[in-house]
Design a protein around this motif. Structure first.
Motif, PDB file in Angstrom:
ATOM      1  N   GLY A 153       0.826  -1.203   0.000  1.00 44.87           N
ATOM      2  CA  GLY A 153       0.000   0.000   0.000  1.00 44.87           C
ATOM      3  C   GLY A 153       0.855   1.245   0.000  1.00 44.87           C
ATOM      4  N   PRO A 154       0.234   2.398  -0.154  1.00 40.41           N
ATOM      5  CA  PRO A 154       0.984   3.655  -0.145  1.00 40.41           C
ATOM      6  C   PRO A 154       1.735   3.831   1.165  1.00 40.41           C
ATOM      7  CG  PRO A 154      -1.245   3.994  -0.933  1.00 40.41           C
ATOM      8  CD  PRO A 154      -1.193   2.597  -0.404  1.00 40.41           C
ATOM      9  N   PRO A 155       2.922   4.384   1.148  1.00 43.56           N
ATOM     10  CA  PRO A 155       3.694   4.574   2.383  1.00 43.56           C
ATOM     11  C   PRO A 155       2.955   5.486   3.348  1.00 43.56           C
ATOM     12  CG  PRO A 155       4.635   5.848   0.567  1.00 43.56           C
ATOM     13  CD  PRO A 155       3.604   4.944  -0.036  1.00 43.56           C
ATOM     14  N   GLY A 156       2.979   5.122   4.595  1.00 41.90           N
ATOM     15  CA  GLY A 156       2.329   5.935   5.620  1.00 41.90           C
ATOM     16  C   GLY A 156       1.054   5.313   6.131  1.00 41.90           C
ATOM     17  N   GLU A 157       0.362   4.520   5.309  1.00 48.71           N
ATOM     18  CA  GLU A 157      -0.855   3.866   5.763  1.00 48.71           C
ATOM     19  C   GLU A 157      -0.503   2.763   6.753  1.00 48.71           C
ATOM     20  OE1 GLU A 157      -2.901   2.477   2.348  1.00 48.71           O
ATOM     21  OE2 GLU A 157      -3.731   4.423   1.836  1.00 48.71           O
ATOM     22  N   ASN A 158      -1.218   2.701   7.843  1.00 50.48           N
ATOM     23  CA  ASN A 158      -0.971   1.685   8.855  1.00 50.48           C
ATOM     24  C   ASN A 158      -2.309   1.115   9.288  1.00 50.48           C
ATOM     25  OD1 ASN A 158      -0.074   0.040  10.872  1.00 50.48           O
ATOM     26  ND2 ASN A 158       1.025   1.618  12.004  1.00 50.48           N
ATOM     27  N   PHE A 159      -2.793   0.100   8.577  1.00 50.95           N
ATOM     28  CA  PHE A 159      -4.101  -0.467   8.855  1.00 50.95           C
ATOM     29  C   PHE A 159      -4.086  -1.419  10.049  1.00 50.95           C
ATOM     30  CE2 PHE A 159      -4.185   0.531   4.283  1.00 50.95           C
ATOM     31  CZ  PHE A 159      -5.278   1.379   4.260  1.00 50.95           C
ATOM     32  N   TRP A 170       0.015  14.000  14.870  1.00 47.96           N
ATOM     33  CA  TRP A 170      -0.990  15.013  14.546  1.00 47.96           C
ATOM     34  C   TRP A 170      -2.094  14.427  13.674  1.00 47.96           C
ATOM     35  CZ3 TRP A 170      -1.970  19.908  16.116  1.00 47.96           C
ATOM     36  CH2 TRP A 170      -2.836  20.694  15.333  1.00 47.96           C
ATOM     37  N   TYR A 171      -1.713  13.587  12.703  1.00 41.01           N
ATOM     38  CA  TYR A 171      -2.684  12.958  11.815  1.00 41.01           C
ATOM     39  C   TYR A 171      -2.936  11.517  12.244  1.00 41.01           C
ATOM     40  CZ  TYR A 171      -1.751  16.988   8.860  1.00 41.01           C
ATOM     41  OH  TYR A 171      -1.614  18.270   8.390  1.00 41.01           O
ATOM     42  N   PRO A 172      -4.118  10.957  11.909  1.00 38.71           N
ATOM     43  CA  PRO A 172      -4.427   9.568  12.277  1.00 38.71           C
ATOM     44  C   PRO A 172      -3.458   8.593  11.611  1.00 38.71           C
ATOM     45  CG  PRO A 172      -6.406  10.752  11.602  1.00 38.71           C
ATOM     46  CD  PRO A 172      -5.239  11.625  11.245  1.00 38.71           C
ATOM     47  N   PRO A 173      -3.319   7.377  12.180  1.00 39.04           N
ATOM     48  CA  PRO A 173      -2.386   6.394  11.619  1.00 39.04           C
ATOM     49  C   PRO A 173      -2.751   5.962  10.198  1.00 39.04           C
ATOM     50  CG  PRO A 173      -3.759   5.416  13.330  1.00 39.04           C
ATOM     51  CD  PRO A 173      -3.970   6.882  13.407  1.00 39.04           C
ATOM     52  N   VAL A 174      -4.046   5.868   9.888  1.00 38.74           N
ATOM     53  CA  VAL A 174      -4.462   5.515   8.532  1.00 38.74           C
ATOM     54  C   VAL A 174      -4.611   6.815   7.753  1.00 38.74           C
ATOM     55  CG1 VAL A 174      -6.136   4.246   7.138  1.00 38.74           C
ATOM     56  CG2 VAL A 174      -5.699   3.558   9.488  1.00 38.74           C
ATOM     57  N   GLN A 220      -9.925  11.984   4.460  1.00 35.69           N
ATOM     58  CA  GLN A 220      -8.651  12.648   4.721  1.00 35.69           C
ATOM     59  C   GLN A 220      -8.685  14.039   4.085  1.00 35.69           C
ATOM     60  OE1 GLN A 220      -5.428  10.110   3.494  1.00 35.69           O
ATOM     61  NE2 GLN A 220      -6.061   8.433   4.824  1.00 35.69           N
ATOM     62  N   ASN A 221      -8.910  15.025   4.911  1.00 33.12           N
ATOM     63  CA  ASN A 221      -9.012  16.408   4.452  1.00 33.12           C
ATOM     64  C   ASN A 221      -8.092  17.260   5.320  1.00 33.12           C
ATOM     65  OD1 ASN A 221     -10.005  19.219   4.274  1.00 33.12           O
ATOM     66  ND2 ASN A 221     -11.596  18.326   2.977  1.00 33.12           N
ATOM     67  N   LEU A 222      -7.012  17.739   4.740  1.00 41.41           N
ATOM     68  CA  LEU A 222      -6.005  18.477   5.506  1.00 41.41           C
ATOM     69  C   LEU A 222      -6.574  19.718   6.160  1.00 41.41           C
ATOM     70  CD1 LEU A 222      -2.915  18.276   3.105  1.00 41.41           C
ATOM     71  CD2 LEU A 222      -3.180  17.140   5.315  1.00 41.41           C
ATOM     72  N   LEU A 223      -7.327  20.511   5.418  1.00 41.83           N
ATOM     73  CA  LEU A 223      -7.845  21.776   5.939  1.00 41.83           C
ATOM     74  C   LEU A 223      -8.743  21.555   7.138  1.00 41.83           C
ATOM     75  CD1 LEU A 223      -8.290  24.831   5.775  1.00 41.83           C
ATOM     76  CD2 LEU A 223     -10.130  24.379   4.116  1.00 41.83           C
ATOM     77  N   HIS A 224      -9.719  20.676   7.009  1.00 41.34           N
ATOM     78  CA  HIS A 224     -10.690  20.485   8.095  1.00 41.34           C
ATOM     79  C   HIS A 224     -10.075  19.739   9.279  1.00 41.34           C
ATOM     80  CE1 HIS A 224     -13.988  22.226   5.922  1.00 41.34           C
ATOM     81  NE2 HIS A 224     -13.794  21.425   4.886  1.00 41.34           N
ATOM     82  N   TRP A 225      -9.138  18.817   9.002  1.00 38.71           N
ATOM     83  CA  TRP A 225      -8.495  18.124  10.117  1.00 38.71           C
ATOM     84  C   TRP A 225      -7.631  19.080  10.934  1.00 38.71           C
ATOM     85  CZ3 TRP A 225      -9.057  13.695  12.628  1.00 38.71           C
ATOM     86  CH2 TRP A 225      -8.069  13.330  13.538  1.00 38.71           C
ATOM     87  N   ASP A 226      -6.899  19.946  10.251  1.00 35.67           N
ATOM     88  CA  ASP A 226      -6.065  20.914  10.970  1.00 35.67           C
ATOM     89  C   ASP A 226      -6.919  21.837  11.831  1.00 35.67           C
ATOM     90  OD1 ASP A 226      -3.781  19.859   9.904  1.00 35.67           O
ATOM     91  OD2 ASP A 226      -3.597  21.351   8.304  1.00 35.67           O
ATOM     92  N   LYS A 227      -8.047  22.270  11.308  1.00 33.40           N
ATOM     93  CA  LYS A 227      -8.941  23.129  12.105  1.00 33.40           C
ATOM     94  C   LYS A 227      -9.481  22.377  13.321  1.00 33.40           C
ATOM     95  CE  LYS A 227     -11.854  24.431   8.937  1.00 33.40           C
ATOM     96  NZ  LYS A 227     -12.985  25.162   8.305  1.00 33.40           N
ATOM     97  N   TYR A 351     -15.371  16.526  12.927  1.00 32.74           N
ATOM     98  CA  TYR A 351     -14.658  16.096  11.728  1.00 32.74           C
ATOM     99  C   TYR A 351     -15.258  14.786  11.244  1.00 32.74           C
ATOM    100  CZ  TYR A 351     -11.028  14.709   8.486  1.00 32.74           C
ATOM    101  OH  TYR A 351     -10.359  14.321   7.343  1.00 32.74           O
ATOM    102  N   PRO A 352     -15.613  14.670   9.964  1.00 36.54           N
ATOM    103  CA  PRO A 352     -16.179  13.421   9.426  1.00 36.54           C
ATOM    104  C   PRO A 352     -15.090  12.365   9.273  1.00 36.54           C
ATOM    105  CG  PRO A 352     -15.915  15.018   7.664  1.00 36.54           C
ATOM    106  CD  PRO A 352     -15.552  15.728   8.935  1.00 36.54           C
ATOM    107  N   TYR A 353     -14.857  11.604  10.310  1.00 30.96           N
ATOM    108  CA  TYR A 353     -13.713  10.694  10.399  1.00 30.96           C
ATOM    109  C   TYR A 353     -13.802   9.547   9.380  1.00 30.96           C
ATOM    110  CZ  TYR A 353      -9.810   8.845  13.190  1.00 30.96           C
ATOM    111  OH  TYR A 353      -8.582   8.438  13.636  1.00 30.96           O
ATOM    112  N   PHE A 354     -14.952   8.867   9.372  1.00 28.83           N
ATOM    113  CA  PHE A 354     -15.159   7.750   8.456  1.00 28.83           C
ATOM    114  C   PHE A 354     -16.529   7.859   7.788  1.00 28.83           C
ATOM    115  CE2 PHE A 354     -12.089   6.081  11.486  1.00 28.83           C
ATOM    116  CZ  PHE A 354     -11.150   5.511  10.641  1.00 28.83           C
ATOM    117  N   LEU A 355     -16.586   7.441   6.547  1.00 21.70           N
ATOM    118  CA  LEU A 355     -17.839   7.365   5.809  1.00 21.70           C
ATOM    119  C   LEU A 355     -18.210   5.896   5.670  1.00 21.70           C
ATOM    120  CD1 LEU A 355     -20.120   8.660   4.143  1.00 21.70           C
ATOM    121  CD2 LEU A 355     -18.617   8.463   2.124  1.00 21.70           C
ATOM    122  N   VAL A 356     -19.338   5.512   6.269  1.00 22.69           N
ATOM    123  CA  VAL A 356     -19.796   4.124   6.243  1.00 22.69           C
ATOM    124  C   VAL A 356     -20.951   4.011   5.255  1.00 22.69           C
ATOM    125  CG1 VAL A 356     -20.687   2.193   7.595  1.00 22.69           C
ATOM    126  CG2 VAL A 356     -19.119   3.837   8.645  1.00 22.69           C
TER     127      VAL A 356
END
Length: 368
Positions: A153-159, A170-174, A220-227, A351-356
């Motif tokens: 998977g892409p580097p940085g993702e940790n499922f 600062w950001y979630p692991p996934v 994953q939205n940088l602007l809204h997560w930072d706020k 923050y809309p963390y997950f969309l189910v």
């Protein structure tokens, strides 16, 4: 696993249904009566049986059958879920072939359980109700023996890390945005720890027997997560990040824009509404497309200090009306002592963390 020399029946599930075919198989709709194990409404099937694996963890350590006990409440079968000790007691007596009846208590009420007849009788009133023992439903996802993590998977993702637990970064692991993008939806692969964690939380109020999960995606939205993260550092008092009790994972509806407040009601204020239970948010979800899927957000919400809500509120009320009017509560609730609904008036607090994405399972099953 099965071998060519083995004559026993094999299935990847703890129990398996079989229908006895009388005629050529066709598409049909029929009714299955569990009490007598009969198929009605069709001439193509004359019998039905349920094959179950052992409920012994010694004989069957992987796919052990789990059983539940229900009683008839005059309208539907209700599980003894509030009195787990009674359920375990009745299960034990059902497996004992030499027991004809026994006595158990629920609160101050005394009951006699007739094992042979599968009925309970209230000793005081003499009123009897039917009792049934049924296997617990197991979804295909839960049958994964050894969950595997995706490779390459892409580097940085940790499922393999639970994103619902506290983390120090600062950001979630996934979290892994492509270069040059500030927004992305990342699919959580089935069987991973991240996927199982969200799935478990969602099914606490919407069980697998009611809904089928189509997909789980992390927003994953940088602007809204930072706020959101900056708000968590200074909410109410400019204090350090809030303790876990003040940051909740809630189901969201009414959108995440306070300006849309009132579209589905504003009993506790004109803000963004969130609920503890996914089943409550489900009531406000909308069916989409031909497959009638629904979507709800599992959101991170900064609730902070809460006050009882009011339809007149367009922002939280003051913490102390005698002091400065600029010191306000952070959110409103339906019940201060046991809140089930939370209302926030600032979009930075959620923050809309997950969309189910899911769909409701039909009650009628077509046998093909």
């Amino acid at each position: 696993s099965s071998t060519p020399s083995c004559t026993e029946h094999h299935t990847p599930y703890p129990f398996h249904w079989q229908l006895w075919l009388r005629r050529e198989r066709r598409i049909c709709r029929c009714t299955l009566t569990f009490d007598f194990m009969e198929v009605k409404g069709t001439a193509y099937y004359s019998g039905v049986r349920r094959l179950a694996s052992s409920d012994s963890v010694v004989e069957n350590p992987y796919f052990t059958s789990k059983w539940k006990v229900y009683w008839w409440n005059s309208k539907d079968w209700e599980e003894y879920n509030q009195v787990t000790d009674v359920s375990a007691f009745l299960l034990q007596k059902i497996t004992e072939e030499d027991v004809s009846e026994c006595v158990f208590h629920i609160g101050r009420q005394e009951y006699v359980f007739h094992v042979d007849a599968m009925r309970q009788t209230n000793v005081t009133t003499g009123f009897s109700r039917d009792v049934r023992c049924r296997p617990s439903y197991c979804s295909p996802d839960s049958m994964t023996l050894i969950p595997t993590e995706p490779v390459g998977g892409p580097p940085g993702e940790n499922f393999s890390v639970d994103p619902l637990q506290e983390f120090t970064s600062w950001y979630p692991p996934v979290w892994c945005l492509e270069s040059g993008r500030d927004y992305s939806l990342v699919d959580l692969p089935a069987g991973t720890r991240a996927h199982r964690s969200v799935l478990k939380l969602f099914h606490e109020s919407l069980p697998e027997t009611v809904v089928d999960i189509v997909s789980i995606q992390q927003v994953q939205n940088l602007l809204h997560w930072d706020k959101y993260q900056r708000s968590s550092c200074c909410l109410s008092s400019g204090a350090p990040p809030l303790p876990r009790d003040d940051q909740r994972r809630l189901g969201g509806h009414n959108n995440f824009d306070p300006r849309m407040a009132g579209f589905n009601g504003a009993s506790y204020g004109s803000g963004c509404y969130f609920a503890r239970a996914a089943s409550y948010a489900h009531q406000y979800s909308v069916r989409w497309g031909r497959d009638a899927t629904r979507r709800v957000f599992l959101a991170k919400v900064l609730v902070g200090k809460v006050s009882l809500g009011s339809e007149a509120y367009r922002r939280p009320p003051p913490l102390d009306r005698r002091a400065s009017r600029f010191l306000l509560y952070d959110a409103c609730v339906d019940d201060v002592h046991r809140p089930g609904i939370f209302v926030v008036f600032d979009s930075c607090q959620c923050y809309p963390y997950f969309l189910v994405t899911y769909k409701v399972l039909p009650r009628v099953v077509d046998i093909r």
